[in-house]
Write a protein that holds these residues in place. Structure first.
Motif, PDB file in Angstrom:
ATOM      1  N   PRO A  97       0.765  -1.224   0.059  1.00 24.16           N
ATOM      2  CA  PRO A  97       0.163   0.034  -0.170  1.00 24.16           C
ATOM      3  C   PRO A  97       0.881   0.941  -0.069  1.00 24.16           C
ATOM      4  O   PRO A  97       1.879   1.314   0.669  1.00 24.16           O
ATOM      5  CB  PRO A  97      -0.834  -0.148   1.328  1.00 24.16           C
ATOM      6  N   ILE A  98       0.488   2.408  -0.563  1.00 22.93           N
ATOM      7  CA  ILE A  98       1.080   3.552  -0.742  1.00 22.93           C
ATOM      8  C   ILE A  98      -0.229   4.587  -0.452  1.00 22.93           C
ATOM      9  O   ILE A  98      -1.275   4.757  -0.872  1.00 22.93           O
ATOM     10  CB  ILE A  98       1.431   3.780  -2.312  1.00 22.93           C
ATOM     11  N   PRO A  99       0.022   5.421   0.663  1.00 24.69           N
ATOM     12  CA  PRO A  99      -1.199   6.225   0.969  1.00 24.69           C
ATOM     13  C   PRO A  99      -1.694   7.052  -0.218  1.00 24.69           C
ATOM     14  O   PRO A  99      -0.913   7.848  -0.954  1.00 24.69           O
ATOM     15  CB  PRO A  99      -0.522   7.233   2.349  1.00 24.69           C
ATOM     16  N   GLY A 100      -3.000   7.359  -0.295  1.00 22.06           N
ATOM     17  CA  GLY A 100      -3.481   8.145  -1.447  1.00 22.06           C
ATOM     18  C   GLY A 100      -3.356   7.199  -2.771  1.00 22.06           C
ATOM     19  O   GLY A 100      -4.034   8.274  -3.764  1.00 22.06           O
ATOM     20  N   PHE A 101      -3.342   6.207  -2.867  1.00 23.89           N
ATOM     21  CA  PHE A 101      -3.327   5.468  -4.161  1.00 23.89           C
ATOM     22  C   PHE A 101      -4.052   4.052  -3.872  1.00 23.89           C
ATOM     23  O   PHE A 101      -3.524   3.568  -2.530  1.00 23.89           O
ATOM     24  CB  PHE A 101      -1.971   5.281  -4.731  1.00 23.89           C
ATOM     25  N   GLU A 102      -4.497   3.399  -4.819  1.00 26.50           N
ATOM     26  CA  GLU A 102      -4.762   2.301  -5.028  1.00 26.50           C
ATOM     27  C   GLU A 102      -4.093   1.486  -6.000  1.00 26.50           C
ATOM     28  O   GLU A 102      -4.019   2.407  -7.293  1.00 26.50           O
ATOM     29  CB  GLU A 102      -6.532   2.039  -5.054  1.00 26.50           C
TER      30      GLU A 102
END
Length: 123
Positions: A97-102
């Motif tokens: 996971p990367i915050p702000g992205f799916e």
């Protein structure tokens, strides 16, 4: 001074251009861009991705499954791509996971790692 990214290149096995075009142009819907006459004899093909190019080169003797190298395609509707790829028997690999992205990853029919990423507008 570096002004930006002109193009990126990945490779597929020699003699696999038609299968590559079916996957990249057909399944993913990326338009083919005509290669310059001087480069047509080298194999492979070029794609237009937004305002950039992706060059699909042809080479043998390389294990694409052993590399983290990849292209990440920015998409508007990541659920559409997940469903469409799964319906075409492409195995989805969950990304870190990367915050702000799916995002998610998969391997193309030649073993190249590919990422689909959607900006959720929180970055």
């Amino acid at each position: 001074m570096i002004l930006g990214l002109h193009h990126a290149q990945i490779t597929i096995p020699k003699e696999a251009e038609e299968e590559g075009k079916k996957f990249y142009c057909g399944l993913l819907g990326l338009p083919e861009k005509e290669k310059p006459k001087s480069l047509k004899g080298r194999g492979g093909f070029w794609l237009k991705v937004g305002d950039r190019d992706v060059h699909i080169g042809a080479e043998d003797g390389f294990d694409r499954l052993k590399t983290k190298a990849h292209l990440a395609y920015q998409v508007e509707d990541i659920s559409y791509w997940r469903n469409m790829l799964e319906q075409n028997n492409i195995q989805i690999i969950e990304g870190v996971p990367i915050p702000g992205f799916e995002r998610f990853e998969f391997r193309d029919p030649f073993g190249n790692r590919v990422e689909m990423i959607q900006d959720l507008g929180m970055s």
